[in-house]
Design an enzyme around this catalytic site. Structure first.
Site, mmCIF file in Angstrom:
data_model
loop_
_atom_site.group_PDB
_atom_site.id
_atom_site.type_symbol
_atom_site.label_atom_id
_atom_site.label_comp_id
_atom_site.label_asym_id
_atom_site.label_seq_id
_atom_site.Cartn_x
_atom_site.Cartn_y
_atom_site.Cartn_z
ATOM 1 N N LYS A 217 0.842 -1.177 0.000
ATOM 2 C CA LYS A 217 0.000 0.000 0.000
ATOM 3 C C LYS A 217 0.892 1.247 0.000
ATOM 4 C CE LYS A 217 -4.223 -1.666 0.125
ATOM 5 N NZ LYS A 217 -5.234 -1.355 -0.915
ATOM 6 N N LYS B 65 -13.586 -6.703 -7.893
ATOM 7 C CA LYS B 65 -13.970 -6.945 -6.502
ATOM 8 C C LYS B 65 -15.485 -7.082 -6.457
ATOM 9 C CE LYS B 65 -10.239 -4.218 -4.390
ATOM 10 N NZ LYS B 65 -9.933 -2.968 -3.627
#
Length: 326
Positions: A149, A245
């Site tokens: 991240k 997703k």
């Protein structure tokens, strides 16, 4: 007649999970149960504030369909009644699970697909200082694929530190819309030299048109810019890959459609997740078969998973048991 029950659950994380937009210490999920006779189908979603969702708003969306489902609203009609998003995801996946139980079939049999195989999932390193990310990489250095991240101008130091901590791992990075075009041009050659093999959503959705003009020495993956099949026209020429997703597509039904449409357009496939339990991950395993990147590590970030959770051997993820879903 189908009866629906909706509940909220909270699952503590092993630590603090941080991305460019903030931090969390628990996974808040909404679970839908659809009962028809003795059969119960389950689905889980993770409301996401980035898309204007909250636990309360998603539960209200779901509960608003109570009478319709009791009066015969089915999975195909659901695609029209609710927009893509977390609420539709939980109901859609519960419908699939219910169908499997009513027909005494596994999900791949319902879909007329081959039995799913084990997958290699990425393991996500939370956004932190370079030194702390290096320490996290050292702890996970045996994993074949790490997802980092990222967020800002300090990202080169972060990736360099992770590469030092995990020299053999394949690295992919997720900026979560945190860069601009100038930072992209500065970072990408350096990241390529460090062996980064994919960059996820470097620029904000809605401000990513410039990606069509920028060099792509590393494949670029759309996340916030791609929700369902309708998104594909707007991202044409900007991205090399999409992240599917189920909380974005609004369930397995649309996720499979999105995957088929993306293949037709020559886009590579990543299958990702929000931070949830194995019940969130299980339907996505069907979409992830054959994907170039699989990022279904949500349960690995939890202090504990639900009963009959998915089996992880290191980074190898097995298909769900029927006692969990599908």
């Amino acid at each position: 007649m189908i009866e629906m029950q909706v509940t909220q659950e909270s699952w503590p994380l092993q630590g603090t999970f941080t991305i460019s937009r903030g931090s969390k210490t628990k996974a808040d999920v909404v679970v839908v149960a659809l009962r028809a006779g003795d059969a119960i189908g389950y689905g889980e979603c993770v409301p996401y504030a980035r898309y204007g969702e909250s636990i309360d708003s998603v539960m209200a969306q779901i509960n608003a369909l109570n009478d319709d489902i009791r009066n015969g609203l089915d999975r195909e009609q659901l695609q029209i009644r609710l927009a893509a998003g977390a609420a539709r995801n939980a109901i859609d996946c519960a419908f699939w699970d219910l169908e499997c139980k009513q027909q005494k079939q596994r999900i791949w049999q319902r879909l007329q697909l081959s039995e799913p195989v084990c997958l290699q999932t990425a393991y996500t390193l939370s956004l932190d200082t370079p030194e702390r990310m290096r320490q996290a990489a050292l702890q996970q250095a045996g994993r074949p694929l790490l997802k980092l991240k990222l967020a800002d101008k300090d990202d080169l130091a972060r990736v360099t530190a992770v590469r030092e901590g995990a020299p053999a791992a394949r690295l992919i990075v997720d900026a979560n819309e945190g860069w601009d075009a100038d930072l992209y041009l500065k970072l990408v050659p350096e990241l390529a030299a460090l062996g980064v093999s994919m960059i996820e959503q470097p620029l904000p959705a809605g401000q990513d048109g410039v990606l069509a003009e920028l060099p792509h020495p590393i494949p670029i993956c759309a996340d916030e810019s791609c929700h369902d099949a309708h998104s594909l026209a707007a991202i044409a020429g900007r991205y090399d890959m999409i992240n599917i997703k189920l909380d974005k597509t609004g369930g397995l039904t649309e996720a499979l459609r999105l995957r088929a449409c993306a293949h037709q357009q020559g886009l590579q496939i990543m299958v990702g997740c929000m931070v949830g339990t194995s019940l969130s991950m299980a339907p996505a395993i069907m979409v992830a078969q054959g994907a170039q990147v699989v990022d279904l590590d949500g349960p690995l970030l939890l202090q504990r998973d639900r009963d009959h959770g998915l089996s992880y051997r290191g980074s190898e993820l097995s298909p769900p048991d029927a006692a969990l879903w599908g």
